[in-house]
Design an enzyme around this catalytic site. Structure first.
Site, PDB file in Angstrom:
ATOM      1  N   ARG A  49       9.256  54.608  24.888  1.00  0.00           N
ATOM      2  CA  ARG A  49       8.398  54.924  23.758  1.00  0.00           C
ATOM      3  C   ARG A  49       7.158  54.039  23.804  1.00  0.00           C
ATOM      4  O   ARG A  49       7.219  52.902  24.297  1.00  0.00           O
ATOM      5  CB  ARG A  49       9.138  54.727  22.440  1.00  0.00           C
ATOM      6  N   ASP A  51       3.925  52.628  21.221  1.00  0.00           N
ATOM      7  CA  ASP A  51       3.570  52.483  19.816  1.00  0.00           C
ATOM      8  C   ASP A  51       2.386  53.369  19.456  1.00  0.00           C
ATOM      9  O   ASP A  51       1.656  53.861  20.329  1.00  0.00           O
ATOM     10  CB  ASP A  51       3.208  51.026  19.505  1.00  0.00           C
ATOM     11  N   ARG A 194       2.354  43.585  23.421  1.00  0.00           N
ATOM     12  CA  ARG A 194       1.302  43.170  22.491  1.00  0.00           C
ATOM     13  C   ARG A 194       1.579  41.785  21.915  1.00  0.00           C
ATOM     14  O   ARG A 194       0.649  41.013  21.664  1.00  0.00           O
ATOM     15  CB  ARG A 194       1.168  44.211  21.381  1.00  0.00           C
TER      16      ARG A 194
END
Length: 248
Positions: A49, A51, A194
């Site tokens: 996945r 974000d 991140r």
């Protein structure tokens, strides 16, 4: 029969890859158009996945069909129907038990930072005007090789069974007036890249010494790591699979 789809997408308009209620996602758009082309409901399983707002230069997903498909024609039809920010690169048959997520052996990301304000890059890279000590940031990045538990960089509310990852590559480089962070691992936790970048940025701004990253990782506390950097600078760039996964 099982097929892999290789695709890319610009993530600005999407709430990430994975289907979510009341939010448009890349998976939803792909499933909707694939079902329309084939004439029956299709569910796709992605390699992972991303974000909301994160881009992907290479993503894979698999789906099943009862009959053999003309993959070139399917690719053409899908690209004609999909939004301009999603593109199919290839569709190919794989073994019946091949899995886009579980068979991936590594994943690579890049994070782009620009030091000068540029209206043409505002959706493609993070504008950060602060001076950064790249040598310190690379020294801190090398520390990642020494650990396997990266809970400190994981989104707090997540349902993973393990926080262990194997980092194979982590390095900052200057490329075409951009500062680019390259990282490769066998798997990544939610929001991990991140958070790692945010922590390295704080070290590069001389807020902390290089040794700070040891303290962050050992703490297993997301609150000790740096702030997550903006999503629009992050790109999923490569997913690798065993060579024998494809049926020629």
């Amino acid at each position: 029969m099982r097929y892999f789809i290789e695709l890319s997408y610009f993530g600005k308009a999407y709430h990430g890859w994975q289907n979510q209620p009341d939010s448009i996602t890349v998976q939803e758009v792909l499933e909707k158009n694939l079902s329309k082309v084939l004439g029956f409901k299709i569910d796709v399983v992605g390699a992972g996945r991303t974000d909301a707002g994160v881009h992907s230069k290479q993503m894979f997903a698999h789906f099943d069909a009862e009959e053999e498909l003309d993959t070139d024609l399917l690719k053409y039809k899908l690209n004609s129907m999909l939004p301009k920010d999603v593109a199919i690169s290839e569709i190919f048959q794989v073994s019946e038990d091949a899995h886009a997520r579980f068979d991936a052996v590594s994943r690579s990301y890049e994070y782009y930072i620009v030091k000068e304000k540029n209206p043409f890059l505002k959706d493609f890279a993070w504008f950060l005007k602060h001076d950064l000590d790249i040598e310190k940031m690379n020294a801190a990045a090398q520390v990642l090789y020494d650990y396997s538990n990266f809970r400190s960089f994981s989104k707090s509310r997540t349902d993973v069974r393990t926080y262990n990852c194997r980092i194979d590559h982590a390095k900052w480089e200057v490329e075409d007036n951009k500062l680019v962070f390259h990282i490769t691992a066998d798997r990544f936790l939610r929001n991990m890249v991140r958070a790692v970048v945010g922590t390295l940025i704080e070290i590069g701004q001389n807020k902390y010494p290089v040794s700070h990253i040891h303290e962050v990782i050992k703490s297993e506390d997301r609150g000790k790591a740096g702030t997550s950097v903006p999503a629009h600078g992050l790109y999923l760039t490569r997913i690798e699979y065993p060579e024998n996964i494809r049926i020629e």
